[in-house]
Structure formats: structure tokens, C-alpha cells
Design a protein around this motif. Structure first.
Motif, short mmCIF file in Angstrom:
data_model
loop_
_atom_site.label_atom_id
_atom_site.label_comp_id
_atom_site.label_asym_id
_atom_site.label_seq_id
_atom_site.Cartn_x
_atom_site.Cartn_y
_atom_site.Cartn_z
N ALA A 3 0.83 -0.87 -0.01
CA ALA A 3 0.05 0.08 -0.12
C ALA A 3 0.91 1.29 0.07
O ALA A 3 2.02 1.14 0.74
CB ALA A 3 -0.92 0.13 1.31
N PHE A 5 0.48 5.60 0.31
CA PHE A 5 -0.56 6.63 0.61
C PHE A 5 0.00 8.21 0.39
O PHE A 5 0.93 8.42 0.77
CB PHE A 5 -0.76 6.46 2.17
CG PHE A 5 -2.06 7.53 2.57
CD1 PHE A 5 -3.14 7.49 2.34
CD2 PHE A 5 -1.72 8.56 3.47
CE1 PHE A 5 -4.16 8.27 2.44
CE2 PHE A 5 -2.48 9.64 3.83
CZ PHE A 5 -3.79 9.42 3.50
N VAL A 64 -10.86 8.05 3.91
CA VAL A 64 -10.38 6.78 3.85
C VAL A 64 -9.37 6.42 5.23
O VAL A 64 -9.18 7.42 6.06
CB VAL A 64 -9.13 6.83 2.83
CG1 VAL A 64 -9.74 7.09 1.34
CG2 VAL A 64 -8.24 7.96 2.88
N TYR A 66 -5.67 4.88 6.49
CA TYR A 66 -4.43 4.52 6.19
C TYR A 66 -3.58 4.23 7.87
O TYR A 66 -3.75 5.06 8.48
CB TYR A 66 -3.69 5.26 5.39
CG TYR A 66 -2.21 5.01 4.99
CD1 TYR A 66 -1.90 3.84 4.43
CD2 TYR A 66 -1.18 5.71 5.70
CE1 TYR A 66 -0.67 3.57 4.41
CE2 TYR A 66 0.18 5.34 5.39
CZ TYR A 66 0.36 4.08 4.60
OH TYR A 66 1.86 3.70 4.58
N ARG A 67 -2.94 3.12 7.95
CA ARG A 67 -2.48 2.82 9.34
C ARG A 67 -3.13 3.17 10.30
O ARG A 67 -2.80 3.78 11.32
CB ARG A 67 -1.07 3.58 9.11
CG ARG A 67 -0.04 2.87 8.16
CD ARG A 67 1.39 3.46 8.26
NE ARG A 67 2.02 2.72 9.41
CZ ARG A 67 2.48 1.54 9.28
NH1 ARG A 67 2.57 0.71 8.16
NH2 ARG A 67 3.19 0.97 10.50
N SER A 68 -4.51 2.67 10.35
CA SER A 68 -5.31 2.89 11.54
C SER A 68 -5.62 4.27 11.83
O SER A 68 -5.88 4.52 13.02
CB SER A 68 -4.90 2.12 12.55
OG SER A 68 -4.62 0.72 12.46
N LEU A 76 -5.51 6.36 -0.87
CA LEU A 76 -4.70 5.26 -0.67
C LEU A 76 -4.57 4.16 -2.00
O LEU A 76 -5.68 4.39 -2.57
CB LEU A 76 -5.54 4.37 0.40
CG LEU A 76 -5.10 2.99 0.62
CD1 LEU A 76 -3.68 2.87 1.27
CD2 LEU A 76 -6.17 2.30 1.60
N VAL A 78 -3.47 0.60 -3.26
CA VAL A 78 -3.29 -0.59 -2.94
C VAL A 78 -2.81 -1.59 -4.09
O VAL A 78 -3.44 -1.73 -4.94
CB VAL A 78 -4.13 -1.41 -1.93
CG1 VAL A 78 -3.66 -2.98 -1.62
CG2 VAL A 78 -4.75 -0.63 -0.98
N THR A 313 -2.32 -8.96 4.78
CA THR A 313 -3.04 -7.57 4.45
C THR A 313 -4.56 -7.91 4.96
O THR A 313 -5.34 -8.96 4.69
CB THR A 313 -3.31 -7.45 2.74
OG1 THR A 313 -1.83 -7.56 2.38
CG2 THR A 313 -3.83 -6.31 2.21
N LEU A 315 -8.26 -5.26 4.72
CA LEU A 315 -8.99 -4.08 4.52
C LEU A 315 -10.33 -4.06 5.10
O LEU A 315 -11.00 -4.92 5.60
CB LEU A 315 -9.37 -4.37 2.83
CG LEU A 315 -8.41 -4.04 1.79
CD1 LEU A 315 -8.88 -4.34 0.23
CD2 LEU A 315 -7.58 -2.70 2.04
N HIS A 344 -5.91 -0.67 6.77
CA HIS A 344 -6.44 0.27 5.42
C HIS A 344 -7.57 0.05 5.07
O HIS A 344 -8.32 -1.10 5.26
CB HIS A 344 -5.43 -0.05 4.55
CG HIS A 344 -3.89 0.01 4.99
ND1 HIS A 344 -3.35 0.67 5.82
CD2 HIS A 344 -2.80 -0.83 4.56
CE1 HIS A 344 -2.11 0.59 6.15
NE2 HIS A 344 -1.77 -0.38 5.24
#
Length: 373
Positions: A3, A5, A64, A66-68, A76, A78, A313, A315, A344
């Protein structure tokens, strides 16, 4: 899956994120989750997508992850190790669109099904016939494989081009992509009934006209006041209604949640997704603790099918109204669903999921956690 960002939310940032993925010889396509807050001109976004050296598939969402962390601006991207088979269903709100015919128009040309398959479905979340499309996907593709996805669009509640394919941006449509990946999926919502049972007596698409033969907006307002003492009207509707979704009963399963967006001048309630006439409903309510518990349940449901394997991974598709409801507590939800693994994904206008064995549904106010490998 790798991923990238872009926090700037610019066209140049998207192009650079794609370039970083493109130099990896194992990446042959990419999923794109762009935030509506990027506010990019449609023409510029369309040009960047069609000129991309990697085929791009995805959507523009209210926000969105990304990284929590939640991002109202940013993109983002992927990477995928192969180009998925995909197609677009257009005219998602039109009453005369024959969805099964539209789906077969592209799936009939797809090659033999890969051994491991997950379907990604991204819809215009403000379209009027999303549930009809989901039903057609069930009849056309079955439930042998998993489905994940959600509704793209804007919290302005104005339709605009929000579906991304290599051919550019699409409005009032749906992307259906067949990913050659295995998946494990968990779904939960955390909302509980707080009203008597009622029946939708008149509706059209995503507009509820009457409940128990009474104007839907009037009855809804009375039930909300009876529970919480809040007066709801057209001006404050969404800020209060985010705490009072509708629940459609299902036999032997969790209720399907419908998110009320607004009340219109005709006294109707406009929802994210259809609410069929004749269906039994109740008002739902929840709190921070029940929603956090649901996030943990979604993760546990997914990992029970592959408990001994590491998560490469994952989602997430999380309803944007949960974000608005949780406010500063959102970080706790992302931790609950990730359990320390960076998450993510997209914050959506409705969610799409099944687990290869349960109902395929268009959901609201729910969280979908998908482990991909």
C-alpha cells in the motif's frame, strides 16, 4: 499486498503513489480509495486515471483509512499482483435497468474462475437501486465466493462521478471486480432495537413514504422523541438520525441496518439503500461500547476461519456514519478491529459483504473486516 498513501490528496500525489507501485515488477494493477475531501476537478482526476501506467479500480469515498487513522483528505493505493476481471453496471438508479443482463454482459466474457476468488463491489452510495443490484449479483454470481465493498460518494449527498475504473470516473454506477485472492470476512454493527415493531407500508427505492400507513418522517420523529427526548426536523435530521437507524428484520440473522439521510418536503425518509414496502422494521440505537464491541466481533469472525495464519493484508469498509457517531472514539474502533495490526480501507456510504456462506447484503452503519491473501 503493498500500500502507498498520498496525504496531499492531489492529482500529482496520486500519480506519484502509482509510480512508486509501478516500479515493483510484481504489481500489475491497483485499488484506489480516494477521499472526497481531495475535492479534485473531475476532468483532472479522469485524465490521471486513464493515463495511469497501472490499471486503477476503486472509488472516491467520504474518508479513507491508512495505518489505522482516518483521513478526510488523501488517497490510498493498494497494489495487486494481477489485473482483476472487472465490469461496470450503469444507470444504477433507473427503474428500467435490468441488472442481471448488465452483469452477464461482462461476466460472460471473463475467463474461467480462479481457484481463490473474492469479489470487490463499489457502488455509487447515493443511487436508488443498490439492493436490487446486490440481489442480481447473488443470482448471477452465487455465494460460493466472498464479497466485499461499499458505497462511494460524498457527505454533501449530491451525486457526482465517484467510481474508478481504467476507463475513468463513473456516476450512478457500480464496479464489480473479481480479485484472484482468498479472503476471510467478518461483519458486525452493534445497533439494538429500541422501538416497537412497525411495517413499511409504502416506499420507492431508497425513499420510505409511510410506516404503518402514517407519514414516515412524522412517525420517525415521534419515535425518536419518545426514546431520547430530541425534536428532529429537516434542519437537524442527519445529526440526530445518525444515532437512530432503521433495522430491517431477517430470519435467523442480524437485522440489516438502514441509515436515514434526510427527510424531504413530501414527509418521506431518504435512506442509504432501499427499504422495501412490506418489510418489518424497528428503530435502533447504540452507544460507543456496543459499536466498539461490534468492531472486535468483526475481526474475531474473520480470524475464526484461519486462526493459525498470520495476517498479511487486511481491508476495512466502515460506515462513515459510525465515524460521525464515534467522533474522538474512532481510534478505539480502529484498534478494536485491527488489534494492533495497521488497518487500511474506506469509510463508506453503506457496506457490501458476505462470508461465502451467509447473506449477501447492502448494509449500513456496519463494519466489514476482510483478511486477504
Amino acid at each position: 499486498m503493498r500500500a502507498e498513501f498520498d496525504p496531499t490528496g492531489t492529482v500529482a500525489g496520486l500519480v506519484e503513489a502509482v509510480r512508486r507501485l509501478h516500479v515493483d515488477p510484481t504489481v500489475h494493477a491497483a485499488l484506489v480509495f480516494a477521499a472526497d475531501g481531495n475535492n479534485l476537478p473531475t476532468e483532472a482526476m479522469h485524465a490521471a486515471i486513464t493515463a495511469s501506467p497501472l490499471p486503477l479500480l476503486g472509488g472516491i469515498f467520504p474518508a479513507v483509512a491508512y495505518r489505522s487513522k482516518s483521513h478526510e483528505r488523501g488517497t490510498l493505493v493498494v497494489g495487486l499482483d494481477q489485473l482483476p476481471d472487472y465490469g461496470v453496471v450503469g444507470n444504477l438508479s433507473a427503474t428500467n435497468t435490468a441488472f442481471e443482463r448488465s452483469i452477464s454482459a461482462f461476466t460472460d466474457d471473463w475467463p474461467d474462475k480462479p481457484r481463490d476468488t473474492t469479489y470487490l463491489v463499489v457502488v455509487d452510495g447515493l443511487a436508488a437501486r443498490i439492493s436490487d443490484l446486490i440481489e442480481a449479483l447473488f443470482f448471477s454470481l452465487g455465494l460460493e465466493q466472498n464479497f466485499i465493498g461499499g458505497g462511494a460518494g460524498s457527505l454533501s449527498f449530491r451525486q457526482s462521478p465517484c467510481i474508478i475504473t481504467p476507463e475513468g470516473l463513473h456516476e450512478d454506477g457500480a464496479l464489480v471486480a473479481r480479485l484472484a485472492v482468498r479472503s476471510a470476512i467478518g461483519v458486525s454493527h452493534g445497533w439494538h432495537p429500541i422501538s416497537r415493531a412497525m411495517t413499511v407500508t409504502e416506499s420507492e427505492g431508497n425513499r420510505v413514504r409511510t410506516i404503518d400507513w402514517q407519514p414516515a418522517a412524522e412517525l420517525y420523529a415521534r419515535e425518536v422523541f419518545a426514546h431520547g427526548g430530541q425534536q428532529i426536523d429537516a434542519d437537524n435530521f442527519f445529526s440526530i438520525a445518525k444515532s437512530y437507524p432503521l433495522g430491517i428484520a431477517r430470519y435467523g440473522a442480524e437485522v440489516v441496518v438502514r441509515d436515514p439521510l434526510m427527510m424531504n418536503e413530501a414527509g418521506e425518509i431518504v435512506c442509504v439503500g432501499e427499504v422495501p414496502a412490506g418489510c418489518p422494521i424497528r428503530l435502533l440505537n447504540g452507544d460507543v461500547d456496543t459499536l466498539l464491541s461490534a468492531a472486535g466481533n468483526a475481526r474475531r469472525e474473520a480470524i475464526t476461519t484461519r486462526p493459525q495464519e498470520a495476517i498479511d493484508t487486511a481491508l476495512m469498509f466502515d460506515c462513515i456514519s459510525r465515524v460521525l457517531f464515534l467522533g474522538d472514539e474512532l481510534g478505539r474502533e480502529l484498534y478494536a478491529v485491527g488489534a494492533g495490526t495497521p488497518i487500511h480501507g474506506a469509510f463508506t456510504l453503506g457496506e457490501i459483504a458476505n462470508s461465502g456462506r451467509d447473506y449477501l447484503d447492502f448494509l449500513n452503519k456496519s463494519i466489514v473486516y476482510a483478511i486477504l491473501d
